[in-house]
Enzyme design. Structure first.
Site, PDB file in Angstrom:
ATOM      1  N   ALA A 247       0.824  -1.211   0.000  1.00 15.49           N
ATOM      2  CA  ALA A 247       0.000   0.000   0.000  1.00 15.49           C
ATOM      3  C   ALA A 247       0.861   1.266   0.000  1.00 15.49           C
ATOM      4  O   ALA A 247       2.091   1.216   0.077  1.00 15.49           O
ATOM      5  CB  ALA A 247      -0.938  -0.013   1.201  1.00 15.49           C
ATOM      6  N   HIS A 248       0.186   2.392  -0.063  1.00 12.73           N
ATOM      7  CA  HIS A 248       0.837   3.700  -0.140  1.00 12.73           C
ATOM      8  C   HIS A 248       1.768   3.958   1.038  1.00 12.73           C
ATOM      9  O   HIS A 248       1.504   3.548   2.167  1.00 12.73           O
ATOM     10  CB  HIS A 248      -0.215   4.808  -0.202  1.00 12.73           C
ATOM     11  CG  HIS A 248      -1.140   4.808   0.989  1.00 12.73           C
ATOM     12  ND1 HIS A 248      -0.827   5.425   2.181  1.00 12.73           N
ATOM     13  CD2 HIS A 248      -2.359   4.248   1.163  1.00 12.73           C
ATOM     14  CE1 HIS A 248      -1.807   5.261   3.038  1.00 12.73           C
ATOM     15  NE2 HIS A 248      -2.763   4.542   2.453  1.00 12.73           N
ATOM     16  N   ASN A 249       2.888   4.599   0.743  1.00 18.09           N
ATOM     17  CA  ASN A 249       3.865   5.049   1.747  1.00 18.09           C
ATOM     18  C   ASN A 249       4.615   3.925   2.447  1.00 18.09           C
ATOM     19  O   ASN A 249       5.327   4.178   3.424  1.00 18.09           O
ATOM     20  CB  ASN A 249       3.214   5.948   2.806  1.00 18.09           C
ATOM     21  CG  ASN A 249       2.682   7.237   2.238  1.00 18.09           C
ATOM     22  OD1 ASN A 249       1.465   7.390   2.101  1.00 18.09           O
ATOM     23  ND2 ASN A 249       3.557   8.162   1.897  1.00 18.09           N
ATOM     24  N   CYS A 250       4.478   2.676   2.008  1.00 20.57           N
ATOM     25  CA  CYS A 250       5.283   1.606   2.612  1.00 20.57           C
ATOM     26  C   CYS A 250       6.758   1.828   2.290  1.00 20.57           C
ATOM     27  O   CYS A 250       7.113   2.284   1.203  1.00 20.57           O
ATOM     28  CB  CYS A 250       4.840   0.240   2.093  1.00 20.57           C
ATOM     29  SG  CYS A 250       3.270  -0.330   2.771  1.00 20.57           S
ATOM     30  N   GLY A 267       1.790   2.887   5.039  1.00 17.95           N
ATOM     31  CA  GLY A 267       2.793   3.396   5.956  1.00 17.95           C
ATOM     32  C   GLY A 267       3.597   2.357   6.702  1.00 17.95           C
ATOM     33  O   GLY A 267       4.316   2.694   7.644  1.00 17.95           O
TER      34      GLY A 267
END
Length: 348
Positions: A247-250, A267
């Site tokens: 997912a986003h920002n990993c 995250g």
């Protein structure tokens, strides 16, 4: 190819490997195979442990063995040529390359490919049928872009990277050298970002970036999402299996391995050399330390310290999980014992 020739090519590749001491055993080897499926003329390997008994059962003409004198003696007794090494599986991986080379087409651009005039192409690249490459894309030397790949505007793709058929590289994505993106994967797709309002969900535009560092491999139908702001990053030499969601920002560090159906929420931070087995789920913003191993179907709702081996959902130390599992099997018996004790107390 003669076995001695194979041995000579393989022996420098793994430290402290040694050639067979039986020069009379020099069979022709035409292929590699699994030890339980190998037939005459084929090479296989055994790592020891529960597979050790396969020496007696295999029909292979040659084996790569661990440093185990008993296994070597069994192979010799069956007239099986062998080479020993501390790392049989690694040496076998090198052996496969002697008999199999992945399909890599000759350089050229198929006439059905649609390529914007602003695209910068490196030397000796291959672009297959019906590929679409939008404006401002940069592709490095010796890259291989297979059929039906779509590359959105502004993407950067490094040297010797392979994009397999039907994968999609969205805008604001940067892919390093020597990467492999398998069929159906989506890199840089929109992260799942919506803000609740009295009228429903307001879409938050995903204006961030995705970076895949050198040597990353992404499996079939996996997704690495770009964030609203910032960067989603997959570190050098990390390998991701099929059907994985990042997912986003990993932030994933180098040399990690994720098996099929792993899911990382937004995250998540993952340290170096982390192994996540199949169907591991990691909750939003969790931090996973270096060297962590999570067994299949582990649910990780919180931070995990470096070096931990965890299992179950929610995640607990693996040793505790194994003890609890052993007790769980005895619960019916323990329940009956408890009932008898309770009855005695009531009668006393």
């Amino acid at each position: 190819m003669k076995f001695n020739e194979i041995s000579e090519k393989l022996s420098p590749l793994v430290t402290n490997s040694s050639l067979t001491t039986h020069p009379d055993l020099n069979p022709d080897i035409t292929a590699v195979a699994a030890v339980d499926e190998a037939v005459t003329g084929q090479l296989s390997y055994i790592e020891g442990g529960k597979f050790a008994a396969m020496v007696q059962k295999t029909a292979a003409s040659a084996l790569i063995l661990p440093r185990d004198e008993a296994l070597q003696a069994q192979a010799t007794e069956k007239d099986i040529a062998w080479i020993t090494t501390p790392e049989p599986r690694l040496l076998f991986a090198h052996a496969i390359k002697l008999f199999y080379q992945p399909f890599h087409p000759s350089p050229g651009i198929h006439p059905t490919a649609v390529i914007d005039s602003s695209v910068k192409l490196g030397k000796d690249i291959y672009i297959g049928p019906h590929v679409v490459i939008e404006q401002g894309v940069t592709i490095g030397d010796n890259a291989c872009i297979h059929a039906n790949v779509v590359i959105y505007p502004g993407v950067s793709i490094g040297d010797r990277t392979i994009l397999h058929a039907n994968c999609t590289i969205h805008e604001r994505s940067q892919i390093g050298d020597n990467c492999v993106i398998h069929s159906g994967a989506a890199i840089g797709s929109e992260g799942f970002g919506f803000v609740p309002t009295p009228d429903g969900w307001f879409k938050m535009e995903q204006s961030g970036y995705v970076v895949l560092e050198d040597g990353v491999e992404i499996g079939c139908n996996s997704a690495v999402d770009r964030p609203a702001v910032g960067t989603t990053r997959v570190g050098r030499n990390t390998k991701i299996d099929n059907l994985v969601q990042v997912a986003h920002n990993c932030q994933i560090s180098e040399n990690c391995v994720f098996a099929s159906q792993v899911g990382l929420a937004g995250g998540v931070k993952v340290g170096k050399r982390v192994i996540l087995a199949g169907q591991v789920g990691v909750a939003n913003q969790a931090n996973i330390g270096d060297g962590v191993i999570a067994s299949a179907q582990t649910g990780i709702p919180h931070d995990i310290a470096p070096g931990e081996i965890v299992s179950s959902s929610p995640a607990v130390p693996n040793k505790l999980y194994l003890k609890a599992s052993a007790i769980y099997k005895r619960l019916p018996e323990m329940y009956q014992t408890l009932k008898r004790l309770q009855k005695k107390l009531e009668e006393s």
